[in-house]
Each structure stands twice: as structure tokens, then as C-alpha cells.
Design a protein around this motif. Structure first.
Motif, PDB file in Angstrom:
ATOM      1  N   ASP A  50      36.819  42.466   2.242  1.00  0.00           N
ATOM      2  CA  ASP A  50      36.279  43.320   1.184  1.00  0.00           C
ATOM      3  C   ASP A  50      36.664  44.780   1.396  1.00  0.00           C
ATOM      4  O   ASP A  50      37.052  45.479   0.453  1.00  0.00           O
ATOM      5  CB  ASP A  50      34.756  43.183   1.109  1.00  0.00           C
ATOM      6  CG  ASP A  50      34.331  41.811   0.617  1.00  0.00           C
ATOM      7  OD1 ASP A  50      35.112  41.177  -0.127  1.00  0.00           O
ATOM      8  OD2 ASP A  50      33.223  41.376   0.967  1.00  0.00           O
ATOM      9  N   GLY A  53      40.288  45.201   0.513  1.00  0.00           N
ATOM     10  CA  GLY A  53      40.446  45.254  -0.938  1.00  0.00           C
ATOM     11  C   GLY A  53      40.061  46.610  -1.503  1.00  0.00           C
ATOM     12  O   GLY A  53      40.747  47.155  -2.376  1.00  0.00           O
ATOM     13  N   ARG A  54      38.959  47.165  -1.010  1.00  0.00           N
ATOM     14  CA  ARG A  54      38.544  48.498  -1.480  1.00  0.00           C
ATOM     15  C   ARG A  54      39.583  49.550  -1.133  1.00  0.00           C
ATOM     16  O   ARG A  54      39.880  50.437  -1.942  1.00  0.00           O
ATOM     17  CB  ARG A  54      37.180  48.872  -0.888  1.00  0.00           C
ATOM     18  CG  ARG A  54      36.025  48.145  -1.541  1.00  0.00           C
ATOM     19  CD  ARG A  54      34.677  48.716  -1.114  1.00  0.00           C
ATOM     20  NE  ARG A  54      34.432  48.584   0.319  1.00  0.00           N
ATOM     21  CZ  ARG A  54      33.916  47.509   0.897  1.00  0.00           C
ATOM     22  NH1 ARG A  54      33.596  46.443   0.173  1.00  0.00           N
ATOM     23  NH2 ARG A  54      33.706  47.489   2.201  1.00  0.00           N
ATOM     24  N   VAL A  57      42.602  48.988  -3.623  1.00  0.00           N
ATOM     25  CA  VAL A  57      42.296  49.311  -5.020  1.00  0.00           C
ATOM     26  C   VAL A  57      41.862  50.765  -5.198  1.00  0.00           C
ATOM     27  O   VAL A  57      42.345  51.455  -6.101  1.00  0.00           O
ATOM     28  CB  VAL A  57      41.225  48.345  -5.568  1.00  0.00           C
ATOM     29  CG1 VAL A  57      40.754  48.774  -6.948  1.00  0.00           C
ATOM     30  CG2 VAL A  57      41.765  46.923  -5.606  1.00  0.00           C
ATOM     31  N   THR A  71      49.269  42.531  -1.762  1.00  0.00           N
ATOM     32  CA  THR A  71      48.631  42.550  -0.455  1.00  0.00           C
ATOM     33  C   THR A  71      48.811  41.201   0.228  1.00  0.00           C
ATOM     34  O   THR A  71      48.485  40.165  -0.355  1.00  0.00           O
ATOM     35  CB  THR A  71      47.137  42.898  -0.587  1.00  0.00           C
ATOM     36  OG1 THR A  71      47.007  44.146  -1.266  1.00  0.00           O
ATOM     37  CG2 THR A  71      46.471  42.973   0.774  1.00  0.00           C
TER      38      THR A  71
END
Length: 77
Positions: A50, A53-54, A57, A71
Motif C-alpha cells: 500500500d 502504491g501511494r 501514485v 510497477t
């Protein structure tokens, strides 16, 4: 700890600038401009998927000059 390669396509002529900007992001261990279908290859690490991903993005994809990212999390088989 999760590590990944992030493949980045940039707008024409922006690879070197984008690589320098990405290299300054916390969690990025390497960012190199390259030739081929992708313009910048990034190695990054984060606490978990997570957080990775942050980072991609919210931090990497929002930079000016980036067209697309892919990714690729590193797995140890």
C-alpha cells in the motif's frame, strides 16, 4: 519491506529531468534514464504494498513530464 522496479515513460526530451526529480523522492534508491520502450527505470522500497502504491501514485506519477508508469514488485521465489 517491499521493493519494486518502476518503469517510466516520459514526454519527449524529459527523461533526464524526470530521473533527477524521482531520485529525490524518499524511498527511491535509484533512478536512471535509459533507452528503449521506457525512459527511466526506478528502484524503490516501501514498508508495504500500500505504501509503495501511494509513493507511485501520489509522488512519482504526479511529476510533470511523466506519461505512464509500470510497477514491478520484486519477489523472492
Amino acid at each position: 519491506m517491499v521493493q519494486a522496479y518502476v518503469l517510466v515513460q516520459t514526454e519527449a526530451g524529459r527523461a533526464a529531468d524526470v530521473a533527477r526529480e524521482i531520485a529525490a523522492i524518499d524511498g527511491v534508491t535509484q533512478a536512471e534514464d535509459v533507452t528503449g520502450p521506457y525512459d527511466v527505470v526506478v528502484r524503490a522500497q516501501a514498508e508495504d504494498v500500500d505504501a509503495l502504491g501511494r509513493m507511485v501514485v501520489a509522488r512519482i506519477q504526479r511529476l510533470d513530464g511523466i506519461a505512464r508508469t509500470l510497477t514491478c514488485p520484486i519477489v523472492n521465489i
